[in-house]
Scaffold this active site. Structure first.
Site, short mmCIF file in Angstrom:
data_model
loop_
_atom_site.label_atom_id
_atom_site.label_comp_id
_atom_site.label_asym_id
_atom_site.label_seq_id
_atom_site.Cartn_x
_atom_site.Cartn_y
_atom_site.Cartn_z
N VAL A 197 0.81 -0.97 0.06
CA VAL A 197 0.11 0.06 0.02
C VAL A 197 1.14 1.17 -0.12
O VAL A 197 1.73 1.34 0.65
CB VAL A 197 -0.68 0.07 1.03
CG1 VAL A 197 -0.21 -0.28 2.44
CG2 VAL A 197 -1.84 1.20 1.20
N HIS A 198 0.67 2.02 -0.99
CA HIS A 198 1.37 3.40 -0.88
C HIS A 198 0.87 4.51 -1.64
O HIS A 198 1.38 5.63 -1.44
CB HIS A 198 2.85 3.10 -1.87
CG HIS A 198 2.62 2.90 -3.35
ND1 HIS A 198 1.99 1.93 -4.17
CD2 HIS A 198 2.79 3.84 -4.27
CE1 HIS A 198 1.86 1.98 -5.19
NE2 HIS A 198 2.41 3.18 -5.47
#
Length: 390
Positions: A197-198
């Site tokens: 997740v980014h």
């Protein structure tokens, strides 16, 4: 070739190998985490020149302006026959604008992707780049359709497949190397979930980030989380460190090691665009945690799109109900992103462009690309034509 992030380097690596000494790579430094950069830098081919700039972080407008200026200086010192950009990053847009300012033909690799979500900065970038480009290298027929809907002339479009296919195949570790990666993390094949997740929509919003981490904590299998530097900063800033304790947090992986983790995972949970493509080659399922996606080709086959919330856990559990069965079924579904060497097709179209020959739209043969029926999508509204450097 102008790029500035790890995914761009990965996807341009096959084209760098094809072009060899004829290629000059300009790395803007948009991804300025040293560890992430050096892991992938050592895996790419050796171009004729490699310019490392130091644009770094900061506000998007300032970053874009600095990158345009830096690329413009490189083009002034080293005249080019064409500028190639990949994807939809700030660096890609900077390369496109610098090429236009220098009256150099522009090639857009991975053209025609559309999420139809104007809240995404990347959507604005990719539309602008496509309308500046003299050659739009569309990975799939759907991408070509998107471009035609925006009045991009057919003769400026080539369907090439996606270079991620050959980048992945060349970097994929063998089974012995894969076993070493699993052993290093004390994992078993099909016995864990891999998560990444980014994206700003997820990690810059404290509610979304907390929701996603809580959903990962609810899963019945160990969750391996290569922690992106941006995400790590937000977790600490929002006071969410406690939600990492039950997860198996690891540092960002070298590309081959990451592919090993993805190929052996029961399910992948991610907000990454590239991972949506990679799972179609690795034949693994992905739960895409976003409000929209520019890669609908995998929906209903390899992937499911869900917003942050309870559907994340529910969709992962659905994929976990029969891991061997899902693995077997996905094994027989072709990737929508083609086979063979997209970089060779891009290089051939590029040669036509620099020789002044018309580049006619080309369709891949059925065995090269198969596109599942996409979900219903609203056609893009025509976008005013931008000036081109052609």
């Amino acid at each position: 070739m102008v790029c500035g992030t790890r995914p761009e380097l990965i996807k341009l690596a096959p084209l760098i190998r094809v072009m060899g000494a004829d290629a000059t790579v300009v790395y803007t430094g948009q991804h300025y985490d040293t560890a992430m950069y050096h892991r992938i830098r050592r895996d790419i081919g050796r171009p004729g020149r490699f310019h490392e700039l130091a644009v770094g972080g900061g506000r998007r407008g300032g970053q874009l302006g600095a990158a345009i200026s830096a690329v413009d200086e490189v083009l002034a010192r080293h005249p080019a026959k064409a500028v190639i950009v990949q994807g939809d990053t700030t660096s890609a847009l900077a390369g496109a604008l610098a090429a236009n300012a220098n009256d150099v033909p522009l090639v857009h690799v991975e053209a025609g992707l559309r999420s139809f979500d104007r809240a995404m900065p990347e959507e604005h970038n990719r539309v602008a780049i496509d309308h500046l480009a003299d050659l739009c290298c569309a990975p799939t027929p759907l991408n070509r359709t998107n471009l035609l809907a925006e009045s991009v002339p057919d003769e400026r479009i080539a369907i090439t497949g996606n270079t991620v296919v050959e980048a992945l195949v060349s970097a994929l570790p063998d089974r012995d190397e894969e076993a070493v990666v699993l052993a290093a993390h004390e994992l078993e094949r099909d016995g864990y979930v891999l998560a990444t997740v980014h994206r700003p929509e997820n990690v810059d919003d404290p509610v979304n980030l907390e929701t996603i981490l809580r959903e990962l904590n609810r899963l019945p299998l160990p969750v391996v989380l290569p922690l992106h530097p941006r995400t790590a900063k937000r977790v600490e800033a929002f006071g969410l460190t406690a939600l990492l304790r039950r997860l198996k947090v690891v540092e960002p992986q070298a590309y081959p090691a990451f592919l090993a983790l993805a190929r052996c995972a029961a399910v992948v949970v991610s907000d990454s665009g590239g991972i949506q493509e990679e799972v179609s080659v690795l034949k693994r399922p992905v739960v895409v945690v976003r409000r929209s996606t520019e890669r609908p080709e995998i929906e209903g086959t390899f992937g499911t799109l869900v917003p942050p919330g309870p559907r994340v856990c529910a969709e992962v559990l659905r994929w976990l109900d029969d891991v061997p069965g899902h693995r077997e079924r996905l094994e027989h579904i072709p990737s929508p992103y083609g086979t063979g060497s997209p970089s060779a097709r891009i290089a051939a179209a590029l040669r036509q462009l620099v020789r002044g020959e018309p580049v006619h739209a080309r369709r891949l043969s059925p065995e090269q690309v198969v596109v599942p029926a996409p979900a219903s999508r609203r056609p893009a509204a025509p976008v005013p034509r931008s000036s081109s450097s052609s």
